[in-house]
Design an enzyme around this catalytic site. Sequence first.
Site, mmCIF file in Angstrom:
data_model
loop_
_atom_site.group_PDB
_atom_site.id
_atom_site.type_symbol
_atom_site.label_atom_id
_atom_site.label_comp_id
_atom_site.label_asym_id
_atom_site.label_seq_id
_atom_site.Cartn_x
_atom_site.Cartn_y
_atom_site.Cartn_z
ATOM 1 N N LEU A 125 0.826 -1.213 0.000
ATOM 2 C CA LEU A 125 0.000 0.000 0.000
ATOM 3 C C LEU A 125 0.857 1.260 0.000
ATOM 4 O O LEU A 125 0.663 2.158 -0.823
ATOM 5 C CB LEU A 125 -0.912 -0.012 1.237
ATOM 6 C CG LEU A 125 -1.711 1.260 1.523
ATOM 7 C CD1 LEU A 125 -2.671 1.568 0.374
ATOM 8 C CD2 LEU A 125 -2.472 1.130 2.834
ATOM 9 N N THR A 158 6.511 -5.426 4.145
ATOM 10 C CA THR A 158 6.957 -6.544 4.973
ATOM 11 C C THR A 158 6.701 -7.877 4.275
ATOM 12 O O THR A 158 5.690 -8.051 3.605
ATOM 13 C CB THR A 158 6.217 -6.519 6.321
ATOM 14 O OG1 THR A 158 6.432 -5.252 6.941
ATOM 15 C CG2 THR A 158 6.717 -7.616 7.243
ATOM 16 N N ILE A 335 15.247 0.962 34.327
ATOM 17 C CA ILE A 335 15.402 0.087 35.487
ATOM 18 C C ILE A 335 16.689 -0.729 35.376
ATOM 19 O O ILE A 335 17.365 -0.985 36.380
ATOM 20 C CB ILE A 335 14.175 -0.832 35.622
ATOM 21 C CG1 ILE A 335 12.957 -0.009 36.066
ATOM 22 C CG2 ILE A 335 14.432 -1.978 36.606
ATOM 23 C CD1 ILE A 335 11.634 -0.756 36.007
ATOM 24 N N GLU A 361 0.839 0.590 10.311
ATOM 25 C CA GLU A 361 -0.610 0.330 10.334
ATOM 26 C C GLU A 361 -1.406 1.593 10.649
ATOM 27 O O GLU A 361 -2.490 1.519 11.223
ATOM 28 C CB GLU A 361 -0.965 -0.758 11.350
ATOM 29 C CG GLU A 361 -0.531 -2.138 10.963
ATOM 30 C CD GLU A 361 -1.206 -2.623 9.696
ATOM 31 O OE1 GLU A 361 -2.389 -2.348 9.498
ATOM 32 O OE2 GLU A 361 -0.523 -3.275 8.904
#
Length: 377
Positions: A125, A158, A335, A361
């Site tokens: 697309l 993809t 962390i 998307e």
Amino acid sequence: MQFELTDEQRDIQRLVRDFADQEVRPVAGDLDREHRFPYEIVEKLAGLGLMGIPYPQEYGGGGADNLSYAIAIEELTRVDSSVAITVAAHTSLGTWPIYAFGSDEQKERLMPELASGRKLWAFGLTEPEAGSDAGNTRTTAQLEDGHWLVNGAKQFITNSGTDITGGVTITARTAEGEISNIMVENGTPGYNVEPPYRKMGWNASDTHPLAFDDCRVPEENLLGPRGQGFRQFLQTLDGGRIGVAAMGVGLAQGALDEALAYAKERRAFGQPIAKFQAIQAKLADMATEIEAARLLTYQAAWEKDQKRNFSLTAAKAKLKTGRLAVRATEEAVQIHGGYGYIEEYPVCRFYRDAKILTIGEGTDEVQQMVIARALGA
């Protein structure tokens, strides 16, 4: 409301979680560093029936529901996003349009290979000037002597260049103001898969630009009625957002899993850092946000299974989970301290993989536009 998964859904969850831990986790770092497509893993996923979870068994699919599919994508992404997007892009973008809009002949010819995972299929697309503005497609297809003569380019596609890719469904202008979807099979003269991109993340995922130079495609490869391409790809993107939302949940959960385990082991000032209030606050916020995002994502999948209009819920889930994945992976790196910046620790890869979830998307801005319009703004 019923919040319990069915026995079948729990079985799929356990199956995929075990597979991800045993087969994907040991090689995920190597695949990322080597930018190597996971052919062996895809073959094993296909053998387990996980490359076509929501498609009928008559086509070689899993015969399960869309919620089961979302759960599977979530579990894969907890360990590795590249493997997860390979499955999600093939299932939601590559295979679904053929299943939903294809003729009986097209489905009989292609679906058994795709639903079983023996072949991958891509969806083309995006173009250099047609990303969020997907209706600005510049690729053209002119009907001549029983063939579509395709000219143009696609980008960020993809699963388009693997050794097991069967082809790509592209959007093209078939007349002024008319967009149609056309299936281009690999090996078609004039169809060229360009060299892969060098990306920030998803390094074991296959992503290429495509070029079409007087590419001659049989007329019967038109997908659905002529001129219905715009409607078809909007529906395709709605379903694709469920898969990407599930990836956001899974990536955030994987980041929390790693951060919690590290915080319990890492000691400072005479105790595990998990005992410090600042670290506990980060972990608690991550866990709470993940659960909220998971419920929203599962709701979108459930609505699709109930054949309801799930477009708005999918947009909300995609917006929520993409942002969550970015925040959660950032907190997980924080962390870990300096170790979070080192490639040997999965959170470094998770952090790089997260950002695309706010873009692919449909960008966050597009999701906000969809949601705002639904509000009447």
